[in-house]
Design a protein around this motif. Structure first.
Motif, PDB file in Angstrom:
ATOM      1  N   ASP A 127      -9.566  -5.060  -0.857  1.00 43.40           N
ATOM      2  CA  ASP A 127      -8.653  -6.015  -0.207  1.00 43.40           C
ATOM      3  C   ASP A 127      -8.318  -7.164  -1.141  1.00 43.40           C
ATOM      4  O   ASP A 127      -7.260  -7.766  -1.043  1.00 43.40           O
ATOM      5  N   GLY A 131      -1.947  -3.999  -1.129  1.00 50.39           N
ATOM      6  CA  GLY A 131      -2.614  -3.970   0.166  1.00 50.39           C
ATOM      7  C   GLY A 131      -1.621  -3.945   1.314  1.00 50.39           C
ATOM      8  O   GLY A 131      -0.419  -3.712   1.129  1.00 50.39           O
ATOM      9  N   ASP A 132      -2.133  -4.230   2.517  1.00 50.12           N
ATOM     10  CA  ASP A 132      -1.309  -4.181   3.737  1.00 50.12           C
ATOM     11  C   ASP A 132      -0.730  -5.554   4.068  1.00 50.12           C
ATOM     12  O   ASP A 132      -1.091  -6.560   3.466  1.00 50.12           O
ATOM     13  N   GLU A 157      -8.532   0.548  -3.446  1.00 47.91           N
ATOM     14  CA  GLU A 157      -9.185   0.472  -2.149  1.00 47.91           C
ATOM     15  C   GLU A 157      -9.769  -0.896  -1.804  1.00 47.91           C
ATOM     16  O   GLU A 157     -10.454  -1.043  -0.827  1.00 47.91           O
ATOM     17  N   HIS A 192      -3.993   4.489  -5.726  1.00 47.87           N
ATOM     18  CA  HIS A 192      -4.813   4.013  -4.607  1.00 47.87           C
ATOM     19  C   HIS A 192      -5.753   2.922  -5.099  1.00 47.87           C
ATOM     20  O   HIS A 192      -6.477   3.117  -6.073  1.00 47.87           O
ATOM     21  N   ARG A 234       0.812  -1.213   0.000  1.00 46.08           N
ATOM     22  CA  ARG A 234       0.000   0.000   0.000  1.00 46.08           C
ATOM     23  C   ARG A 234       0.850   1.268   0.000  1.00 46.08           C
ATOM     24  O   ARG A 234       0.603   2.213  -0.753  1.00 46.08           O
TER      25      ARG A 234
END
Ligand SMILES: NC(=O)c1ccc[n+]([C@@H]2O[C@H](COP(=O)([O-])OP(=O)(O)OC[C@H]3O[C@@H](n4cnc5c(N)ncnc54)[C@H](O)[C@@H]3O)[C@@H](O)[C@H]2O)c1
Length: 438
Positions: free
Chosen positions: A218, A262-263, A216, A214, A205
């Motif tokens: 998952d 993502g994270d 958004e 970006h 991310r």
């Protein structure tokens, strides 16, 4: 690859007797596919906690371990303790403690563990081994190995469990185990001292946000807006992806299509390693996982000459707008850059360079998959002068380079591989494989 080999291609020589997995849905998918596709009888299924029971009830000769990397050691150790030989997918395992558990178990039981380094069987790779064995470059002194993964194949490691280091060991273990094994195989020795740098520079991310991008969602499947994302991966587009992953989410919790931006990504995508081998060879290696094209350049310089191998495996090509909207990504079939092809050149120290003919091959992994399966499944295979079948020591040697590189990235210091695990203690009487030429 192994299910079809055991239940279809080599069914005259093998008898598939059971499945073990964390997902009942995934095992059911394969049972149905074997039955409907080629009339293979349904085999009994066992959940992960029932592995020992499976061995007792089905009495296999060999266990094929192809589960998530961090679980390999568990199944290898249990299999050999229960009297089975093992064929294990790479990487053999992901850290030095687990590697030690495997080596100790093999030493204790005397069972055979084969690690499936299919790249060794790729004709171009075997050609390099042949050139070194023939002495034409003299004593190998230095190896440069550059490997690039493109934004299709490379990105896939950031969509699923591979992106978590405690599950895969990171790409320096999960992926580079192949590459380090090739170097070990080519120069006939094992790494001793390792220094590395590595970072997450493209995926994740934060990196995307720093570039003003970006995403958004998952995950990709059914995500609004993902259709225009070149990294999107739609699990509904192929029956196999649906059967093995989407339909198996409920009982396994395994999400196959996570957003690569993502994270919680704990692996690197940009890596550089230098290493010194027991026989003095010096290695310089790099790996990026977000290149516009995929392939490798390998150069070995010795006292009498140099060999260079270049392979272009293709780029990440989105075929047309319709595919793009469906989230379909395609790896190109062949070189779409004019004039780019695979080549190998031998440079004698003094004399004219010679282009070497790379033997033709077909099938997965440059033809390596078919050859390794033949060696594993067909009886009475002739002796292999290249010693391509890799054992548990070879499996350990290749991951130890990656494990040492991971340690070096953490500490900023060079790492002595023997401090992690001393392979000398395990090099018993059955010297074979690469060790024969070490
Ligand atoms: N030699 C090669 O070129 C090559 C290519 C692809 C994959 N591989 C290796 O094969 C293995 C499988 O890769 P994949 O792409 O099929 O991954 P995958 O995620 O599709 O399959 C892994 C399987 O392991 C199962 N699993 C997870 N945890 C388990 C546990 N605790 N016990 C039993 N099963 C468990 C999952 O449910 C899944 O069915 C990996 O080790 C990978 O490195 C090797």
């Amino acid at each position: 690859m192994f299910i079809e080999a055991a239940s279809k291609t080599y069914v005259r020589h093998a008898d598939l007797v059971g499945f073990c997995d964390i997902s009942q849905a995934r095992m059911n998918y394969w049972n149905q596919r074997m039955r409907e596709g080629y009339s293979h009888p349904v085999v009994p299924t066992y959940l992960a906690g029932q592995f020992d029971r499976m061995i007792t009830e089905t009495q296999p000769d060999v266990v094929i371990v192809a589960s998530m990397d961090s679980t390999h050691h568990h199944y290898i150790v249990h299999s050999v303790e229960l009297g089975c030989d093992v064929i294990c997918e790479k990487p053999m395992t992901i850290d030095e403690q687990k590697a030690k558990a495997v080596l100790d178990a093999v030493a204790r039981t005397g069972r055979k563990v084969t690690v499936t380094f299919n790249y060794r069987y790729v004709p171009s790779v075997t050609l390099v081994r042949d050139m070194v064995m023939s002495g034409r470059i003299g004593t190998p002194l230095a190896v440069d190995l550059m490997w690039t993964l493109n934004t299709s194949h490379g990105a896939d490691y950031f969509r699923r469990w591979h992106r978590e280091k405690d599950k895969s060991g990171g790409l320096l273990v999960h992926k580079a185990t192949h590459h380090f094994d090739l170097v070990n195989f080519w120069v006939g020795s094992y790494p001793q001292t390792v220094f590395a740098m590595g970072d997450l520079k493209f995926y994740g991310r934060t990196n995307a946000a720093n570039r003003g991008e970006h995403y958004e969602y998952d995950r990709y499947t059914d995500a609004p807006g993902a259709g225009k994302d070149p990294f999107a991966f739609d699990l509904r587009r192929l029956e196999e992806l649906r059967g093995l992953y989407l339909d198996a989410e409920a009982d396994s919790g395994y999400i196959r299509d996570r957003n690569v931006f993502g994270d919680n990504i704990t692996i690197e995508d940009t890596m550089a390693v230098i290493a010194r081998y027991h026989n003095g060879v010096q290695l310089s290696y790099s790996l990026v996982a977000y290149s516009p094209w995929e392939g490798l350049r390998a150069c070995i310089t010795g006292t009498k000459g140099r060999i260079e191998l270049f392979e272009y495996h293709g780029s990440h090509v989105i075929v047309d707008e319709a595919d793009k909207q469906l989230g379909n990504e395609r790896r190109s079939e062949g070189p779409e850059v004019p004039g780019i092809g695979n080549f190998a050149v031998y440079y004698p120290m003094f004399g004219k360079p010679v282009e070497l003919k790379i033997p033709e091959a077909s099938g997965g992994h440059g033809g390596g998959d078919r050859l390794i399966l033949e060696q594993l499944f067909l009886p009475n295979q002739p002796a292999d002068r290249y010693c391509r079948q890799a054992d548990h020591i070879d499996g350990a040697a290749s991951i130890l380079l990656g494990i040492a590189a991971n340690r070096s990235i953490e500490t900023g210091q060079p790492v002595d591989v023997r401090q992690l695990l001393n392979l000398e203690e395990y090099r018993g009487k059955d010297v074979g494989g690469v060790r024969a030429s070490a």
